[in-house]
Design an enzyme around this catalytic site. Structure first.
Site, PDB file in Angstrom:
ATOM      1  N   ASP A 140      42.571  40.675  94.569  1.00 46.26           N
ATOM      2  CA  ASP A 140      43.471  40.323  93.835  1.00 46.26           C
ATOM      3  C   ASP A 140      42.742  39.974  92.614  1.00 46.26           C
ATOM      4  O   ASP A 140      41.862  39.261  93.440  1.00 46.26           O
ATOM      5  CB  ASP A 140      44.936  39.793  93.894  1.00 46.26           C
ATOM      6  CG  ASP A 140      45.556  39.701  93.628  1.00 46.26           C
ATOM      7  OD1 ASP A 140      45.946  40.028  92.255  1.00 46.26           O
ATOM      8  OD2 ASP A 140      47.475  39.783  93.896  1.00 46.26           O
TER       9      ASP A 140
HETATM   10  C1  NOJ Z   1      47.133  39.257  89.830  1.00 46.83           C
HETATM   11  C2  NOJ Z   1      48.833  40.009  90.310  1.00 46.83           C
HETATM   12  O1  NOJ Z   1      49.026  39.656  92.001  1.00 46.83           O
HETATM   13  C3  NOJ Z   1      48.094  41.244  90.975  1.00 46.83           C
HETATM   14  O2  NOJ Z   1      49.852  41.877  91.028  1.00 46.83           O
HETATM   15  C4  NOJ Z   1      47.802  41.973  89.186  1.00 46.83           C
HETATM   16  O3  NOJ Z   1      47.845  43.426  89.508  1.00 46.83           O
HETATM   17  C5  NOJ Z   1      46.372  41.084  89.078  1.00 46.83           C
HETATM   18  N1  NOJ Z   1      46.363  39.518  89.028  1.00 46.83           N
HETATM   19  C6  NOJ Z   1      46.461  42.319  87.928  1.00 46.83           C
HETATM   20  O4  NOJ Z   1      46.909  41.900  86.746  1.00 46.83           O
END
Ligand code: NOJ
Length: 745
Positions: free
Chosen positions: A285
């Protein structure tokens, strides 16, 4: 002589070229991956494991920025947040200037539609309509791919039992069985007929794993959970998504029992890539590799990179730990090259499968982009799934549907809002600002003359100055529709709330309008279950309309005026107040189950100051018609583990309008070696019936439905009595019968 020699030489070269290209085409993807890997330097390999975001950031931006030269040097394998054919073409062109011309993968959070915005995923889950949910993902993929993007960071399959967590809007709610079915539908929709087709995008199943159980519903928080709960409740939707062919997984910000998911060997190497045999790749993430330093799990980003690659994290989203430290880790003998090779091979394989090596620009077609992003059939479908997602929570004396003859006062801060209808994760704003507001949807039905309007207050206003105008408008109308709820950015990532009441003075507005004595209908627009007790106790009709997307106003008008009979059912339990959270229908009974729902201090499990039951239970939702359940039959009262029981019953539309009912099958294992939930959803069907029509509904009970993880983590069923329940919600069981699972003979 010379001429003859040259002619033969050219011929030979020509034949050689033709045969090698034909041969190359025939080569398997693995062989093609290997031949590229043989040419790659360590730095180029690490480049493939590095993902950057452009300026449309969806996380904390790195002060280091991005230098185009890094792309030209092959130091970037993927981008997120670049969208649109023109932008993608420009960026991909840079990669084409790199030594090996390895194409970039472009990913984006397409969570509920690209330009055509569909209801938020939690709302779609309320439709319990798997075909529609799949179709929503399909159309989202068509638009995403047409805009040049290859990969969506969806579906989020985290089971969520805590409505304080802002991200409940992004998933399918609290139930594992429903969550598995929806995970499969969404992956199938996104990936369409498979990679190689230019309308299929790669799904990314997230957040692996157990993020939905963040303590206190607080975003980015820790998770502490038993192995059994992990396997039984939280992991199955991930497995269902994997079985549906999901190309990629994203790990997670949380630690699970002390180990950050990003550096978690057990989750990623042992379960996902080991036991489950996942052949795609895992992306971190945003920044989650580097954040293992803040967790206190590693000392610095060097160690973070080591922990992540060791645990099976293949691509680094924006933490910049891999590009900075992996090469050194290899040189220091800490990371064997085979770990790097495995990660790169997984990433390159997907690039091949997507056809990007054959044509890096195959998703870059401006004509297609224009056509698909303005395809009117997508809007037609948005309206259809919008109305399927609405849940009718209350309808005293059948006040709904409305007649078109009456004068309506439409009041409230969300009545004319367009942006809020789109909800969180709205990737195309303002290019998708062409939203049908509720005011517009209703006006189209009844015309300008019969529709009055006042805002009343802003969503989080503390001032009541607008109330006077709202009251005056209400007094002029036959009926009032009040549109209240959450602003689009207060449920979503980093939007945990400790208080999930209606924001600001909105419930005060409801009280004021109610005091006029006019019939009041409330529309609640939100990204999570909210608490609205006064409204629920007093107002005769409530529609939970979530955030419904581009066609919100039309979908809501369809339901208000009876052109569509509401059929949604809640995918999450609605609490009476925050003190009941976490709350879910499939709890364990305890040794002192509450004797009744009232708040008595009687030495039974409950609260002394609140009923135990939720405000609205899981699976609940009304219709403009009624349904009768009768004639339950089991093909046998006994089965053994290799047999099945056919369950049948009659469902009758006993009301006056055509409508759909979601029939729900629950099971309870009465006595087991571990305490089992009071009921668990194990089947559902959505059935359309005309007034007076009856249908025989069948379900099959097999051993899988009776099995659970025992305390040795074995998936087993245990002989004994089970109670089978057929309900219209988890709290309204209409038919039930016991049956026996016999000991294996
Ligand atoms: C953080 C989020 O938790 C995740 O779900 C997302 O895909 C990413 N950022 C990218 O934006």
């Amino acid at each position: 002589m010379l001429f003859k020699f040259l002619r033969n030489a050219f011929l030979f070269i020509g034949i050689f070229l033709i045969s090698t290209t034909t041969f190359a085409k025939k080569k398997s993807i693995d062989e093609r991956v290997d031949s590229i890997m043989n040419l790659m330097t360590l730095d180029e390999k690490i480049g493939q494991m590095n993902q950057y975001s452009n300026s449309l950031a969806t996380g904390p931006v790195s002060p280091e920025g991005i230098k185009p030269q890094e792309i030209k040097d092959g130091k970037v394998g993927s981008f997120l947040n670049v969208k649109g054919v023109d932008n993608i073409r420009i960026t991909q062109n840079m990669a084409m200037q790199s030594r090996l011309k390895i194409p970039l993968l472009f990913g984006l959070d397409v969570i509920h539609g690209y330009k055509t915005t569909f209801p938020i995923p939690l709302a779609e889950a309320a439709s319990w309509d798997l075909q529609a949910i799949e179709q929503s993902a399909r159309i989202a993929a068509i638009e995403t791919a047409a805009a040049g993007v290859h990969w969506t960071f969806a579906p989020m399959v985290d089971i969520a039992r805590d409505p304080r967590w802002g991200r409940v809007m992004e998933g399918a709610g609290e139930d594992t069985y429903l969550g598995c079915a929806i995970a499969k539908a969404r992956v199938t929709g996104f990936q369409g007929k498979g990679f190689g087709n230019t309308d299929a995008v790669m799904a990314c199943v997230k957040h692996f794993a157990a993020y939905g159980a963040a303590i206190g519903g607080r975003e980015y928080n820790s998770v502490d959970m038993s192995e059994r709960t992990l396997w039984e409740t939280y992991l199955p939707p991930f497995k269902a998504a994997l079985d549906a062919g999901a190309a990629t997984f994203m790990n997670s910000f949380n630690d699970l029992n002390g180990t950050p998911a990003t550096g978690n060997v057990y989750l990623q190497r042992d379960i996902l890539k080991g036991k489950w045999g996942f052949t795609g790749f895992v992306v971190s993430d945003w920044g989650s590799i580097g954040e293992m330093v803040e967790h206190g799990f590693v000392k610095d980003k060097y160690e973070a990179a080591l922990a992540a690659i060791t645990a099976g994290n293949d691509m680094d989203m924006e933490s910049r730990s891999y590009p900075k430290h992996l090469a050194q880790l290899v040189k220091d003998g800490k990371v064997p090259i085979k770990l790097i090779d495995d990660a790169v091979r997984r990433i390159l394989r997907k690039k091949f499968e997507m056809g990007l090596f054959d044509d890096p620009f195959r998703f870059c077609n401006s004509i297609r982009e224009k056509q698909e992003l303005n395809n009117p059939t997508h809007r037609i479908f948005a309206r259809e799934i919008g109305r399927k997602s609405i849940v009718l929570l209350k309808n005293d004396e059948n006040i709904l549907p409305l007649s078109k003859e009456k004068t309506i006062a439409l009041i409230g801060p969300l009545a004319k809002s367009k942006e809020d209808m789109l909800g969180f994760w709205n990737v195309e704003w303002p290019d998708n600002s062409d939203v049908v507001s509720q005011f517009e949807g209703i006006e189209k039905r009844i015309g300008k003359q019969k529709l009055l309007y006042a805002k009343g207050c802003a969503i989080s206003d503390t001032s009541k100055v607008g109330f006077a105008e709202a009251l005056a408008v209400a007094n002029k109308a036959d009926i009032v529709i009040l549109s209240i709820g959450e602003k689009r950015d207060i449920s979503g990532e980093a939007r945990s709330r400790s208080n999930i009441q209606l924001p600001g003075v909105q419930e005060e507005l409801v009280k004021a309008i109610y005091s006029t004595g006019k019939p009041v209908i409330v529309l609640i627009n939100a990204g999570r279950p909210l608490v609205f007790n006064w409204t629920a106790d007093h107002v005769p009709a409530i529609l939970y309309t979530w955030w419904l997307g581009s066609e919100a106003g039309n979908a809501i008008a369809d339901v208000l005026f009876g052109d569509y009979n509401p059929s949604g059912k809640l995918p999450m339990t609605f609490p009476r107040n925050e003190g009941q959270i976490p709350i879910y229908y499939n709890y364990l009974n305890t040794g002192r189950p509450a004797l009744n729902d009232s708040a008595i201090h009687d030495y039974h499990s409950g609260y002394i100051d609140l009923q135990r039951s939720p405000r609205f239970p899981f699976g609940f939702g009304l219709s403009y018609t009624t349904f009768a359940y009768s004639n339950l039959k089991l093909s046998s009262a006994k089965m053994s583990a290799n047999e099945t029981i056919d369950v049948s019953f009659t469902l009758t539309n006993s009301g006056k309008s055509a409508g759909e009912e979601v029939v729900q099958l629950y099971l309870h294992d009465l006595v087991a070696s571990l305490v089992r939930p009071v009921k668990e959803l194990k089947g559902f069907q959505k059935i359309m019936l005309k007034p007076g029509e009856s249908k025989t509904i069948h379900f099959s009970i097999d051993n899988q439905k009776l099995s659970f993880y025992n305390n040795k983590l074995e998936w087993v069923s245990e002989p004994g009595q089970f109670n089978l329940m057929i309900g219209t919600s988890s709290a309204d069981i209409r038919l039930s019968q016991e049956f026996e699972l016999e000991a294996f003979k």
